[in-house]
Design an enzyme around this catalytic site. Sequence first.
Site, PDB file in Angstrom:
ATOM      1  N   ASP A  90       0.803  -1.286  -0.130  1.00 14.72           N
ATOM      2  CA  ASP A  90      -0.039  -0.018   0.076  1.00 14.72           C
ATOM      3  C   ASP A  90       0.884   1.262  -0.007  1.00 14.72           C
ATOM      4  O   ASP A  90       0.550   2.359  -0.418  1.00 14.72           O
ATOM      5  CB  ASP A  90      -1.065   0.047   1.198  1.00 14.72           C
ATOM      6  CG  ASP A  90      -1.843  -1.167   1.367  1.00 14.72           C
ATOM      7  OD1 ASP A  90      -2.349  -1.365   0.153  1.00 14.72           O
ATOM      8  OD2 ASP A  90      -1.798  -1.937   2.177  1.00 14.72           O
TER       9      ASP A  90
ATOM     10  N   GLY B  49       1.969  -5.606   2.904  1.00 12.63           N
ATOM     11  CA  GLY B  49       0.854  -5.151   3.321  1.00 12.63           C
ATOM     12  C   GLY B  49      -0.223  -5.761   2.605  1.00 12.63           C
ATOM     13  O   GLY B  49      -1.129  -6.453   2.851  1.00 12.63           O
TER      14      GLY B  49
HETATM   15  P1  ADP Z   1       5.310  -3.244   1.907  1.00 10.43           P
HETATM   16  O1  ADP Z   1       3.863  -3.766   2.023  1.00 10.43           O
HETATM   17  O2  ADP Z   1       5.966  -4.423   1.691  1.00 10.43           O
HETATM   18  O3  ADP Z   1       5.561  -2.321   3.061  1.00 10.43           O
HETATM   19  P2  ADP Z   1       5.195  -0.939   0.270  1.00 10.43           P
HETATM   20  O4  ADP Z   1       4.596  -0.688  -1.040  1.00 10.43           O
HETATM   21  O5  ADP Z   1       4.433  -0.420   1.380  1.00 10.43           O
HETATM   22  O6  ADP Z   1       5.411  -2.545   0.495  1.00 10.43           O
HETATM   23  O7  ADP Z   1       6.432  -0.147   0.104  1.00 10.43           O
HETATM   24  C1  ADP Z   1       7.367  -0.027   1.235  1.00 10.43           C
HETATM   25  C2  ADP Z   1       7.959   1.342   1.135  1.00 10.43           C
HETATM   26  O8  ADP Z   1       8.967   1.315   0.174  1.00 10.43           O
HETATM   27  C3  ADP Z   1       7.174   2.525   0.930  1.00 10.43           C
HETATM   28  O9  ADP Z   1       7.404   3.458   1.839  1.00 10.43           O
HETATM   29  C4  ADP Z   1       7.621   3.123  -0.262  1.00 10.43           C
HETATM   30  O10 ADP Z   1       7.400   4.427  -0.256  1.00 10.43           O
HETATM   31  C5  ADP Z   1       9.194   2.827  -0.373  1.00 10.43           C
HETATM   32  N1  ADP Z   1       9.583   2.697  -1.581  1.00 10.43           N
HETATM   33  C6  ADP Z   1       9.009   2.790  -2.985  1.00 10.43           C
HETATM   34  N2  ADP Z   1      10.017   2.524  -3.872  1.00 10.43           N
HETATM   35  C7  ADP Z   1      11.211   2.286  -3.169  1.00 10.43           C
HETATM   36  C8  ADP Z   1      12.480   2.057  -3.568  1.00 10.43           C
HETATM   37  N3  ADP Z   1      12.942   1.912  -4.957  1.00 10.43           N
HETATM   38  N4  ADP Z   1      13.485   1.723  -2.530  1.00 10.43           N
HETATM   39  C9  ADP Z   1      13.156   1.852  -1.219  1.00 10.43           C
HETATM   40  N5  ADP Z   1      12.034   2.168  -0.946  1.00 10.43           N
HETATM   41  C10 ADP Z   1      11.023   2.142  -1.813  1.00 10.43           C
HETATM   42 MG    MG Z   2       4.142  -0.654   3.451  1.00 13.67          MG
END
Ligand code: ADP
Ligand code: MG
Length: 528
Positions: A208, A240
């Site tokens: 998300d 998530g």
């Molecule tokens: P999860 O459900 O695994 O937490 P998310 O979509 O919530 O996955 O992403 C986790 C975090 O990674 C978010 O805070 C997002 O903003 C951040 N994010 C997005 N792209 C990247 C990237 N290339 N490298 C590191 N963090 C990233």
């Molecule tokens: Mg997340």
Amino acid sequence: MALPLSNGTAQVLLCGEFTLSTSTKDRYSVRLTSTELQVQKTGQTRLLLQLLDCIGCRAFKGEDSSDAGAYFSAYFYPFKKRWMSSGAVRQRVVQTFRVEVSQDPLENLKEAEKWAQAIRDSSIQQLPKQEGQLYSLLPRPCRLLVLVNPHSGTGHAPQLFHSHVQDMLTEAGAQYTLLVTERQNHAHELLREADLSQWDALVILSGDGLLFEVVNGLMERADWEDAVRKPLGILPGGSGNAVAASVNHYSGSQALSSEELLLSCTFLLCKGLVSPLDLASVTTASGQRHFSFLSVAWGFVSDVDIESEKYRRVGAARFTVGTLMRLASLRVYRGRLAYLPAQELPAPGLAEGCPDLPGRASLRCLPSESHSAPHTLYNSSNSNNSGKAPSPGVQGPADTLLAPLDQPVPAHWTVVKEERFVLVLAVYQSHLSQDLLAAPKATLGDGLLHLFYVRAGISRAALLRLFLAMEKGTHLELRCPHLSYMPVRAFRLEPCTPKGVITVDGEAVEYGPIQAQVHRGLGRLITG
Ligand code: ADP
Ligand code: MG
């Protein structure tokens, strides 16, 4: 030629006889009706494939230049019973036919293309008609921007795109641009500036968090009102995946995990039905405004979310690990909570096309504690006399239900007497994570924030029972005296505990007083 009616009422659109390849002499009689593709080999039972399960169809020439025939392949994803377990999941079924109506290869290709076009046209879903709901369909062929977060979940989202998503998009005839994000906020910055006319929809393969970046990037644009109506598609690639699990739930499918959920959501994306999406405008003490599609959490839930980051490698199970750890050292959080119940006068504009709201009587909740009669609606835009200028970049629709954070809540709000909590959670999708059905009655565009709070004094065992019941969505049926639930339009939370974590859509935001109001149907989400 007058075509016969099929059994039932469906009209037969096309009839033909085809083989499966050059080598076989077996001929199949194929009929396309307005609802299904019927395939029958002489002497055998008829195979019926529902067009609702079809994502696309394409025509092509044979690979061998001496083959005068042409071909068409139709791609179906019907539900099939799982082997050795209950329930059914979608599985790919491809039907390819060889067309030879003439010696001329071009004639054959034209005939195959006629079938492919007719199957595609008939598979385009009829728009469901539901009072007060506005649906639309993605254009065909559609152009997608697919954003993939290589950091989400167990770090395999790019591989999941290549192994599971790419082929289905091709089958559905979608054109896509793939963008693997390079850092946090990459997608946010990109969407704040990008020329959105290049794409018909923005697809997020992540958890998300990346969707949160996209929504907030769109809301920071000068043309936010149009930009936020760009259809968004979510595919589960994170840990998530609450919105993906919710979209799957709204489509009527049973709860699924990992790859089955990805297949279900990719199928729904290919069908391309777009629904209005409620967004909550969430304001923090410094005046920052976030646009949120999922949740605001404080206490137990936000602590688990942030503390479990370090177990990211175990995927969705990180929340289970985090829940058990936090249960072992259960905390009490002090603060004040107030809300505007959904039954209060709806704001102008919110009332239009608004179906009946769930009655409070049908819900398990505590009696309201200091509840006065409805007053006139509060308009923060013309009563912001706090002297604070709105912070730059803050735009979007006016929060007409909220008073500025440095002033008391409007007099007709309900103020919760309790000041010691284990958790406060507002959620506006059915699922809080892939495995937690937090608000079973929530829908995408119900205009409601589903507010839960658990008062201090609950035992560890009772709290664990609540979370276990939430996997099935039966936590309200436990009638736990510490749990309260209320559908609201707006709320304010003022933590007194000096340190802590507040999350919006699973992302930590500025800790301190925070308030939110719903903006019904502001965004658009691809659903089923
Ligand atoms: P999860 O459900 O695994 O937490 P998310 O979509 O919530 O996955 O992403 C986790 C975090 O990674 C978010 O805070 C997002 O903003 C951040 N994010 C997005 N792209 C990247 C990237 N290339 N490298 C590191 N963090 C990233
Ligand atoms: Mg997340």
